[in-house]
Structures are given as C-alpha cells and as structure tokens.
Enzyme design. Structure first.
Site, PDB file in Angstrom:
ATOM      1  N   ASN A  14      -6.519 -73.678  88.403  1.00  0.00           N
ATOM      2  CA  ASN A  14      -7.517 -74.706  88.057  1.00  0.00           C
ATOM      3  C   ASN A  14      -6.980 -76.104  88.360  1.00  0.00           C
ATOM      4  O   ASN A  14      -7.737 -76.965  88.821  1.00  0.00           O
ATOM      5  CB  ASN A  14      -7.945 -74.586  86.590  1.00  0.00           C
ATOM      6  CG  ASN A  14      -9.018 -73.528  86.403  1.00  0.00           C
ATOM      7  OD1 ASN A  14     -10.158 -73.711  86.814  1.00  0.00           O
ATOM      8  ND2 ASN A  14      -8.636 -72.401  85.816  1.00  0.00           N
ATOM      9  N   ARG A  65       5.466 -77.064  65.102  1.00  0.00           N
ATOM     10  CA  ARG A  65       4.406 -77.368  66.074  1.00  0.00           C
ATOM     11  C   ARG A  65       4.051 -78.852  66.093  1.00  0.00           C
ATOM     12  O   ARG A  65       3.792 -79.426  67.146  1.00  0.00           O
ATOM     13  CB  ARG A  65       3.158 -76.532  65.797  1.00  0.00           C
ATOM     14  CG  ARG A  65       2.173 -76.637  66.943  1.00  0.00           C
ATOM     15  CD  ARG A  65       0.902 -75.895  66.683  1.00  0.00           C
ATOM     16  NE  ARG A  65       0.062 -76.594  65.731  1.00  0.00           N
ATOM     17  CZ  ARG A  65      -1.076 -76.116  65.243  1.00  0.00           C
ATOM     18  NH1 ARG A  65      -1.483 -74.921  65.598  1.00  0.00           N
ATOM     19  NH2 ARG A  65      -1.801 -76.811  64.394  1.00  0.00           N
ATOM     20  N   MET A  90      -1.628 -72.973  77.097  1.00  0.00           N
ATOM     21  CA  MET A  90      -1.705 -71.854  76.154  1.00  0.00           C
ATOM     22  C   MET A  90      -1.239 -72.174  74.737  1.00  0.00           C
ATOM     23  O   MET A  90      -1.110 -71.272  73.912  1.00  0.00           O
ATOM     24  CB  MET A  90      -0.894 -70.664  76.696  1.00  0.00           C
ATOM     25  CG  MET A  90      -1.406 -70.132  78.018  1.00  0.00           C
ATOM     26  SD  MET A  90      -3.178 -69.729  77.969  1.00  0.00           S
ATOM     27  CE  MET A  90      -3.137 -68.199  77.033  1.00  0.00           C
ATOM     28  N   ASN A 107     -11.269 -78.694  77.999  1.00  0.00           N
ATOM     29  CA  ASN A 107     -10.637 -77.385  78.188  1.00  0.00           C
ATOM     30  C   ASN A 107     -11.576 -76.499  78.989  1.00  0.00           C
ATOM     31  O   ASN A 107     -12.798 -76.693  78.981  1.00  0.00           O
ATOM     32  CB  ASN A 107     -10.377 -76.729  76.827  1.00  0.00           C
ATOM     33  CG  ASN A 107      -9.665 -75.393  76.958  1.00  0.00           C
ATOM     34  OD1 ASN A 107      -8.736 -75.248  77.769  1.00  0.00           O
ATOM     35  ND2 ASN A 107     -10.078 -74.404  76.188  1.00  0.00           N
ATOM     36  N   HIS A 109     -12.436 -72.373  79.375  1.00  0.00           N
ATOM     37  CA  HIS A 109     -12.191 -71.097  78.701  1.00  0.00           C
ATOM     38  C   HIS A 109     -12.952 -70.005  79.457  1.00  0.00           C
ATOM     39  O   HIS A 109     -14.119 -70.194  79.815  1.00  0.00           O
ATOM     40  CB  HIS A 109     -12.669 -71.173  77.246  1.00  0.00           C
ATOM     41  CG  HIS A 109     -12.449 -69.901  76.505  1.00  0.00           C
ATOM     42  ND1 HIS A 109     -11.207 -69.503  76.085  1.00  0.00           N
ATOM     43  CD2 HIS A 109     -13.310 -68.921  76.141  1.00  0.00           C
ATOM     44  CE1 HIS A 109     -11.309 -68.326  75.490  1.00  0.00           C
ATOM     45  NE2 HIS A 109     -12.569 -67.948  75.503  1.00  0.00           N
ATOM     46  N   GLU A 143     -11.226 -76.067  65.975  1.00  0.00           N
ATOM     47  CA  GLU A 143     -10.950 -74.623  66.006  1.00  0.00           C
ATOM     48  C   GLU A 143     -10.585 -74.229  67.442  1.00  0.00           C
ATOM     49  O   GLU A 143     -10.936 -74.924  68.393  1.00  0.00           O
ATOM     50  CB  GLU A 143     -12.190 -73.827  65.575  1.00  0.00           C
ATOM     51  CG  GLU A 143     -12.775 -74.249  64.239  1.00  0.00           C
ATOM     52  CD  GLU A 143     -11.760 -74.208  63.113  1.00  0.00           C
ATOM     53  OE1 GLU A 143     -10.943 -73.279  63.091  1.00  0.00           O
ATOM     54  OE2 GLU A 143     -11.760 -75.129  62.274  1.00  0.00           O
ATOM     55  N   ASP A 145     -10.839 -72.902  70.947  1.00  0.00           N
ATOM     56  CA  ASP A 145     -11.956 -72.712  71.885  1.00  0.00           C
ATOM     57  C   ASP A 145     -13.304 -73.116  71.280  1.00  0.00           C
ATOM     58  O   ASP A 145     -14.333 -72.462  71.487  1.00  0.00           O
ATOM     59  CB  ASP A 145     -11.991 -71.262  72.408  1.00  0.00           C
ATOM     60  CG  ASP A 145     -10.696 -70.894  73.122  1.00  0.00           C
ATOM     61  OD1 ASP A 145     -10.165 -71.745  73.835  1.00  0.00           O
ATOM     62  OD2 ASP A 145     -10.213 -69.764  72.951  1.00  0.00           O
TER      63      ASP A 145
END
Ligand code: GRF
Length: 213
Positions: A14, A65, A90, A107, A109, A143, A145
């Site tokens: 992509n 994180r 990811m 994004n 998906h 959340e 995706d």
C-alpha cells in the site's frame, strides 16, 4: 504541498501504491517520512526505491505501549505532517495518540467495516459465507478498526475464492482505494459531520465505493 507520513510494519504494497500515485499523478503532496515499527519490514525497500526518508521506531525496545506511542509520535511530529497514513501498521495505538492526530490519521483495513475488524479477515469472511467482501479506508477511532468510513471497495466472493485468492483480489482493490481516498484529504475535500464522512465539491468519477471484478 501537503506532508504525509506513512507508518508500516510489513510488506508495504500500500505504501508503494501511494508513492506511485503521488509521483505519477503529480499530487500536491509528498511523503516526508516512512516509519516502521521494526527494522525488518520488507516495505522499507519501497521507501528506498522512491528515495523516501525512513525511520525505525522498534516496538520491541519499549516495555510499555504508552512509551512506544510517545516515541512514535515524536518521530512523526518532527516531520510536521498534515496526514498520518497507516499502511499495514500492526500496532494498536492508544487513546492519547489517536486524539493527537484526530481527523488526520487514516487506516486501511481488509474488510467491509464494521464487519470483521481485527485479524484474518479473509478467512473469517469465507467462514461466514459472505457474498460481498472488500476493504475500507477510515479515519482512526479509539476502538480497533473503528472510525468514520471514508471509502470502501467491494467485490463479489466467488466459488473459486480461497483465503489466498480472496486476499490478493482485495489487495488489488486496496491499491486503488487508498490513493483515491487519501487524495481527497490532500485536496481538502473531506468533512466529518456527526461522525460521518461527507465529500465536498463532488466531481465526476468520485465514488465512495469502488467495485472490483
Ligand atoms: C493490507 O491488507 C491492509 O489492508 C492491512 O494490512 C495489509 C498491509 O499490506 N491493514 P501491505 O503491507 O500494504 O502490503
């Protein structure tokens, strides 16, 4: 010139399709950085091919994180981007990170969201027996995706589709979908109203849904 930072984790096809579109169709935009979450992402080679500046923010070197998110945001912000584009990135990003880039974090998906968020979308679509499958470009919400849908690409699932074949058919559509959707942002033609995307100044040929064979 609009400034774009692309985040990758893997293969990078992509990224390649975006770099190609920007160069060939002479967008008023440039990719000012490709950031990978690990040193071995094969997609980094496409960055080299297009002489794009790269940086690795290796997630394995962070215990927490939130620290990774902060280091990543610092690497992004140094490049002062208008848009941050996740292209096969990811890592799940925290609330603070997502809020910092609200409205300019995109994004792609590989499913028709809100169906099949998460991993193994093609396998799950086949298991569910769907007749239509595809890909979605969306603004990133809190959340996984989630977030306002910008554009989708759909295809009819065929009798001959196994997971591999379906994945490659969808990927071919992704390579048309992402440049189309990102370009709307570069041209400042996207508004979000009540959590839904509206395309302003519609032009002939605009389609928020691409259909694939
Ligand atoms: C694509 O299927 C994309 O939709 C998903 O991850 C995959 C990345 O592929 N988010 P590539 O690295 O761009 O080839």
């Amino acid at each position: 010139m609009k400034r774009i930072v692309v985040l990758i984790s893997g293969r990078g096809t992509n990224l390649l399709s975006l770099a190609q579109s920007i160069a060939e169709d002479r967008w008023r935009a440039q990719i000012v950085g490709v950031i990978s979450d690990g040193p071995d992402a094969p997609g980094l080679r496409y960055a080299k091919q297009y002489v794009l500046e790269t940086e690795v923010v290796d997630f394995r070197t962070f215990a927490v994180r939130a620290d990774f998110d902060r280091a990543l945001a610092a690497a992004i912000d140094r490049r002062e981007p208008d848009f941050v584009v996740l292209a096969g990135f990811m890592r799940v990003l925290g609330r603070e990170f997502v809020d910092h880039y609200a409205g300019r974090l995109l994004n792609i998906h590989p499913s028709l969201l809100p169906a099949f968020p998460g991993l193994h979308t093609h396998r799950r679509a086949l298991e569910a027996g769907v007749a239509v499958h595809g890909a979605t470009v969306h603004l990133v919400g809190h959340e996984v995706d989630s977030g306002p849908i910008i554009a989708q690409a759909a295809l009819a699932v065929g009798a001959g589709d196994d997971e591999t074949r379906l994945a490659s058919r969808v990927l071919a559509l992704e390579h048309r979908l992402y440049p189309m959707a990102l370009r709307w942002f570069v041209e400042d033609r996207v508004r979000v109203e009540d959590g839904r995307v509206v395309l302003v100044e519609p032009r002939e040929g605009d389609a928020r849904c691409l259909w694939g064979g």
